[in-house]
Design a protein around this motif. Structure first.
Motif, PDB file in Angstrom:
ATOM      1  N   PHE A  14       6.296  40.525  67.749  1.00 27.13           N
ATOM      2  CA  PHE A  14       5.607  39.320  67.288  1.00 27.13           C
ATOM      3  C   PHE A  14       6.600  38.181  67.119  1.00 27.13           C
ATOM      4  N   ASP A  15       6.099  36.962  67.295  1.00 22.84           N
ATOM      5  CA  ASP A  15       6.941  35.805  67.003  1.00 22.84           C
ATOM      6  C   ASP A  15       7.249  35.745  65.514  1.00 22.84           C
ATOM      7  N   ILE A  16       6.211  35.950  64.694  1.00 17.78           N
ATOM      8  CA  ILE A  16       6.327  35.787  63.241  1.00 17.78           C
ATOM      9  C   ILE A  16       5.601  36.937  62.565  1.00 17.78           C
ATOM     10  N   ALA A  17       6.161  37.429  61.472  1.00 10.63           N
ATOM     11  CA  ALA A  17       5.499  38.453  60.665  1.00 10.63           C
ATOM     12  C   ALA A  17       5.523  38.015  59.205  1.00 10.63           C
ATOM     13  N   PHE A  18       4.473  38.378  58.470  1.00 11.06           N
ATOM     14  CA  PHE A  18       4.471  38.030  57.054  1.00 11.06           C
ATOM     15  C   PHE A  18       3.650  39.025  56.252  1.00 11.06           C
ATOM     16  N   SER A  19       3.890  39.033  54.962  1.00  8.86           N
ATOM     17  CA  SER A  19       3.035  39.762  54.024  1.00  8.86           C
ATOM     18  C   SER A  19       2.849  38.868  52.805  1.00  8.86           C
ATOM     19  N   ASN A  20       1.681  38.960  52.202  1.00  8.05           N
ATOM     20  CA  ASN A  20       1.376  38.132  51.038  1.00  8.05           C
ATOM     21  C   ASN A  20       0.791  39.017  49.943  1.00  8.05           C
ATOM     22  N   LEU A  21       1.375  38.941  48.758  1.00 10.26           N
ATOM     23  CA  LEU A  21       0.925  39.728  47.599  1.00 10.26           C
ATOM     24  C   LEU A  21       0.960  41.231  47.871  1.00 10.26           C
ATOM     25  N   ALA A  22       1.922  41.658  48.671  1.00 12.20           N
ATOM     26  CA  ALA A  22       2.047  43.089  48.976  1.00 12.20           C
ATOM     27  C   ALA A  22       3.293  43.700  48.362  1.00 12.20           C
ATOM     28  N   LEU A  23       4.354  42.928  48.248  1.00 11.58           N
ATOM     29  CA  LEU A  23       5.648  43.490  47.866  1.00 11.58           C
ATOM     30  C   LEU A  23       5.595  44.198  46.513  1.00 11.58           C
ATOM     31  N   HIS A  24       4.824  43.651  45.569  1.00 17.92           N
ATOM     32  CA  HIS A  24       4.812  44.254  44.234  1.00 17.92           C
ATOM     33  C   HIS A  24       4.106  45.608  44.204  1.00 17.92           C
TER      34      HIS A  24
ATOM     35  N   ALA B   2       7.936  37.205  53.194  1.00 15.68           N
ATOM     36  CA  ALA B   2       7.311  38.098  52.217  1.00 15.68           C
ATOM     37  C   ALA B   2       7.089  37.280  50.947  1.00 15.68           C
ATOM     38  N   ALA B   3       5.836  36.896  50.706  1.00 10.44           N
ATOM     39  CA  ALA B   3       5.500  36.041  49.568  1.00 10.44           C
ATOM     40  C   ALA B   3       4.786  36.864  48.501  1.00 10.44           C
ATOM     41  N   ASP B   4       5.091  36.585  47.245  1.00  8.19           N
ATOM     42  CA  ASP B   4       4.489  37.365  46.173  1.00  8.19           C
ATOM     43  C   ASP B   4       4.572  36.601  44.856  1.00  8.19           C
ATOM     44  N   LEU B   5       4.043  37.241  43.819  1.00  7.26           N
ATOM     45  CA  LEU B   5       4.138  36.726  42.471  1.00  7.26           C
ATOM     46  C   LEU B   5       5.573  36.843  41.964  1.00  7.26           C
ATOM     47  N   GLU B   6       5.892  36.050  40.937  1.00  6.63           N
ATOM     48  CA  GLU B   6       7.155  36.188  40.226  1.00  6.63           C
ATOM     49  C   GLU B   6       6.871  36.715  38.821  1.00  6.63           C
ATOM     50  N   ARG B   7       7.553  37.771  38.431  1.00  2.00           N
ATOM     51  CA  ARG B   7       7.342  38.317  37.091  1.00  2.00           C
ATOM     52  C   ARG B   7       7.964  37.394  36.049  1.00  2.00           C
ATOM     53  N   HIS B   8       7.110  36.919  35.159  1.00  2.00           N
ATOM     54  CA  HIS B   8       7.558  35.949  34.146  1.00  2.00           C
ATOM     55  C   HIS B   8       6.565  35.996  32.988  1.00  2.00           C
ATOM     56  N   PRO B   9       7.026  35.901  31.745  1.00  2.00           N
ATOM     57  CA  PRO B   9       6.097  35.956  30.610  1.00  2.00           C
ATOM     58  C   PRO B   9       4.985  34.915  30.678  1.00  2.00           C
ATOM     59  N   ALA B  10       5.291  33.715  31.141  1.00  2.00           N
ATOM     60  CA  ALA B  10       4.257  32.674  31.231  1.00  2.00           C
ATOM     61  C   ALA B  10       3.220  33.030  32.289  1.00  2.00           C
TER      62      ALA B  10
END
Length: 232
Positions: free
Chosen positions: A127-137, A161-169
């Protein structure tokens, strides 16, 4: 805030299909209205424009595609730009694959397949481009590193690879949404837990080093991370 390793209800193979659909749609709303899609597409669109130079057809892989929300958005955007684009969406859950395939049946530019993001069956550079979203966690340790290595292996130009960041807020915001906005008991349970299972920026960078991939970390508002390799 220590990272949690408890499993989410969404990962339960026995989850009621109606609740599965309901929760996935609520996750999509969070992506659309709370910064998830911009954090992903800021990088993906730049790569697509690079790959499409000279009128080339661009092929993209979406790992852990869910209901194929991102492929559908990418195709609509590419059509407006006059870019020839195809997207293959892969998910490990056979029921999600069936639902996503039915949802995208009218699009000849999207193909949905079952597969494990840690062990993709595609040859190198497919593939030219590969991605994942909200999967890494959803992955711990070696499994998370395997996912990053696979994204790099199958992509020619770049990957995200895009996802949430763990943070108290971020956890506080998820708990408010669970109490006042979300209706699905699955999302009410999984939303806050997803934040608790997510990685911090430092942990995400450590995962990339562990995987041995060349990636740069980008932080996006609000509380989103993107590991970007290749065309960044």
């Amino acid at each position: 805030m220590d990272r949690q390793i408890r499993k989410e209800m969404l990962d339960d193979a026995e989850l009621d299909e109606k609740e599965l659909m309901r929760s996935l749609r609520e996750v999509w709303q969070v992506n659309r209205y709370m910064g998830g899609n911009p954090a992903l597409f800021a990088h993906i669109k730049r790569m697509v424009l690079l790959a499409a130079r000279g009128g080339r057809q661009v092929n993209v892989l979406d790992v852990a595609t869910g209901l194929a929300d991102q492929p559908l958005m990418l195709i609509r955007w590419a059509e407006r730009k006059g870019i020839g684009l195809t997207v293959t969406g892969v998910d490990i859950n056979s029921r999600i694959v069936r639902l996503a395939a039915a949802r995208t049946a009218g699009s000849g530019a999207i193909r949905i397949e079952q597969g494990d993001g840690r062990r993709l069956t595609y040859p190198d550079g497919s593939f030219d481009i590969a991605f994942s979203n909200l999967a890494l966690h959803h992955f711990d340790g070696d499994d998370a590193a395997m996912l990053l290595r696979e994204l790099e292996r199958v992509s020619r130009i770049g990957w995200v690879a895009a996802d949430l960041e763990r943070h108290p807020a971020a956890l506080g915001a998820a708990r408010l949404l669970a109490r006042f906005v979300w209706r699905s008991p699955v999302t009410r349970h999984d939303g806050p837990l997803s934040v608790q299972r997510a990685y911090t920026a430092a942990e995400a960078e450590a995962l990339a080093r562990r995987a041995g991939v060349d990636a740069r970390l980008h932080r996006h508002f609000p509380f989103r991370l993107a590991l970007v390799g290749g065309g960044r």
